[in-house]
Design an enzyme around this catalytic site. Sequence first.
Site, PDB file in Angstrom:
ATOM      1  N   LYS A   1       0.733  -1.073   0.094  1.00 42.10           N
ATOM      2  CA  LYS A   1      -0.106   0.115   0.179  1.00 42.10           C
ATOM      3  C   LYS A   1       0.786   1.198  -0.090  1.00 42.10           C
ATOM      4  CE  LYS A   1      -3.760  -2.218   2.217  1.00 42.10           C
ATOM      5  NZ  LYS A   1      -5.234  -1.942   2.070  1.00 42.10           N
TER       6      LYS A   1
ATOM      7  N   LYS B   1      -4.900   9.847   7.385  1.00 36.10           N
ATOM      8  CA  LYS B   1      -5.992  10.666   7.799  1.00 36.10           C
ATOM      9  C   LYS B   1      -7.390   9.949   7.679  1.00 36.10           C
ATOM     10  CE  LYS B   1      -8.097  14.465   9.112  1.00 36.10           C
ATOM     11  NZ  LYS B   1      -7.535  15.167  10.480  1.00 36.10           N
ATOM     12  N   TYR B   2      -8.227   9.695   8.756  1.00 33.65           N
ATOM     13  CA  TYR B   2      -9.142   9.022   8.647  1.00 33.65           C
ATOM     14  C   TYR B   2     -10.495   9.858   8.308  1.00 33.65           C
ATOM     15  CZ  TYR B   2     -13.140   5.973   9.673  1.00 33.65           C
ATOM     16  OH  TYR B   2     -14.354   5.085   9.690  1.00 33.65           O
TER      17      TYR B   2
ATOM     18  N   HIS C   1     -16.896   4.487  -0.527  1.00 34.52           N
ATOM     19  CA  HIS C   1     -16.157   3.815  -1.338  1.00 34.52           C
ATOM     20  C   HIS C   1     -16.564   3.535  -2.641  1.00 34.52           C
ATOM     21  CE1 HIS C   1     -13.356   0.045  -1.503  1.00 34.52           C
ATOM     22  NE2 HIS C   1     -14.088  -0.020  -2.767  1.00 34.52           N
TER      23      HIS C   1
ATOM     24  N   GLU D   1      -9.586   1.163  -6.193  1.00 32.87           N
ATOM     25  CA  GLU D   1     -10.295   1.744  -5.099  1.00 32.87           C
ATOM     26  C   GLU D   1      -9.948   3.063  -4.746  1.00 32.87           C
ATOM     27  OE1 GLU D   1     -11.334  -2.629  -3.356  1.00 32.87           O
ATOM     28  OE2 GLU D   1     -10.257  -1.055  -2.159  1.00 32.87           O
TER      29      GLU D   1
ATOM     30  N   GLU E   1      -6.487   1.821  -3.123  1.00 35.54           N
ATOM     31  CA  GLU E   1      -5.589   0.992  -3.484  1.00 35.54           C
ATOM     32  C   GLU E   1      -6.125   0.189  -4.832  1.00 35.54           C
ATOM     33  OE1 GLU E   1      -5.648  -2.657  -1.223  1.00 35.54           O
ATOM     34  OE2 GLU E   1      -7.600  -2.790  -0.871  1.00 35.54           O
TER      35      GLU E   1
ATOM     36  N   ASN F   1      -6.579  -3.693  -6.544  1.00 33.20           N
ATOM     37  CA  ASN F   1      -6.785  -5.035  -6.309  1.00 33.20           C
ATOM     38  C   ASN F   1      -6.379  -5.676  -7.410  1.00 33.20           C
ATOM     39  OD1 ASN F   1      -9.657  -4.561  -4.001  1.00 33.20           O
ATOM     40  ND2 ASN F   1      -7.633  -5.275  -3.454  1.00 33.20           N
TER      41      ASN F   1
ATOM     42  N   ARG G   1      -6.772  -8.459  -9.179  1.00 31.48           N
ATOM     43  CA  ARG G   1      -7.420  -9.684  -9.290  1.00 31.48           C
ATOM     44  C   ARG G   1      -9.027  -9.366  -9.529  1.00 31.48           C
ATOM     45  NH1 ARG G   1     -10.409  -8.971  -4.724  1.00 31.48           N
ATOM     46  NH2 ARG G   1      -9.479  -8.080  -3.176  1.00 31.48           N
TER      47      ARG G   1
ATOM     48  N   ARG H   1     -23.943  -9.877  -0.844  1.00 34.52           N
ATOM     49  CA  ARG H   1     -23.290 -11.059  -0.666  1.00 34.52           C
ATOM     50  C   ARG H   1     -24.062 -11.837   0.621  1.00 34.52           C
ATOM     51  NH1 ARG H   1     -17.068  -9.170  -0.189  1.00 34.52           N
ATOM     52  NH2 ARG H   1     -16.982  -7.680  -1.709  1.00 34.52           N
TER      53      ARG H   1
END
Length: 445
Positions: free
Chosen positions: A116, A201-202, A208, A275, A288, A290, A292, A338
């Site tokens: 990351k 930072k949060y 998302h 993302e 990040e 992914n 895959r 899901r």
Amino acid sequence: MFSKILVANRGEIALRVIRACRELGIQTVAVYSVADRDASYISLADESVCIGPAEAAESYLNIPRIISAAEITNVEAIYPGYGFLAENSHFAEVCRDCKIEFIGPSPEAMRLLGDKVEARKLAIKAKVPVVPGSEDALETEDAAASYAAEIGYPVILKAAAGGGGRGMRIAHNEMSLRVAFHSAQNEARSAFGNADVFIEKYLEMARHVEVQILADKAGNVVHLWERDCSLQRRHQKLIEESPSPSIDDKVREELTKAAIRVIKAAKYVNAGTVEFLLDKNNKFYFGEVNTRIQVEHPVTEMVTGTDLVQWQLRIASGEQLKLRQKDIKRQGVAIECRINAEDPYNNFSPSPGPIKEFIAPGGLGVRLDTHAHAGYVISPYYDSMIGKLIVHKPTRVEAIACMKRALQEFKIGPVKSTIPICLEILSHPQYVKGNVDTGFIERTW
Ligand code: ADP
């Protein structure tokens, strides 16, 4: 195109790939652990090989056993799916050394994007905004505390090698940061074999949103629009949809362009996902990549009419993308829930065991990707996801109505599942308005 490949995974994604291969006329080899010996999807593969006991380390994560199975059955390529070895650059390298095509990006691209900290640097180079954060891993508690004071609380500690929502800690002040720093390092070390932790930072009330990419070996890159995955519990996605209900076309265009810049900078090949996190003002930040196929890929398949898994196979075999960006249109709205064997009213604790009752939903606009059925036994050894229910309708209102009636039809017992909580979420006025963030589930339930 390949004539025979090995599927190095299990469950719904193994079945998903076997289906794609059968349509393309590719022979398949399924591998399975002793725990999955009786799984019915294995009989849909042309051949199958037992690769070891139930423990993933002895079977689905065991590189020598998977490579041996590939050599015995003489396959040309290996499909990794998600989880297990899918983001293991060493595995991709071993495949290359053994002259077996790994159906995914190069080990170099995987290594770069799997870290990351390095991925953030790459995004900065590609002129894509990143969440304010430490440039490198932080080695000591004091370094972490002084960096956090600089950017201001709240902050999030993340494992450089992290994934699956693990290894993250939120800190609202210096005291909690100091405590969290050591537990984050320990968790990172035991879960990922790398104790490196960095700080961001949060972002509060973040959303998302991620962009699906396809990139071929000739350097052609296209995006297949975005998915909104803001509905999460414990930083793990539960409900996803496309298009995102919370961005406009201007943001959409900027996001997709930024995603393509990151992918090109990484010299990335195959299907991938970039993302992003969006703040309250729709300002977006790189999260990040992914490297895959994603669990939630079907929502993109439904709105674009594109089989992403077949494209992964085509790209790996050397075929060039025939899709041109201007021809990739979106149609309607797709939502995925899901279906996990978990008790949503008991902190989402796993609920393994035999499925006695299983009544699947159907009808216009409903897709069910699952390897489960009545008589199937859910193993406690693996992930609790047993299926994905996807709907596709012309409008979001119709898609929500369709998903609700499909969830109502869906009966699984006596194991507990996420069906009732998905139904509650879909009926919540905030969700209906398309106004949710990554903390919505935890705040509301
Ligand atoms: P993983 O690789 O474990 O999935 P990610 O970096 O993709 O981890 O983050 C997963 C989720 O964690 C995000 O979707 C978001 O909900 C939350 N998250 C990560 N970083 C931040 C941040 N800086 N601010 C707020 N939430 C974050």
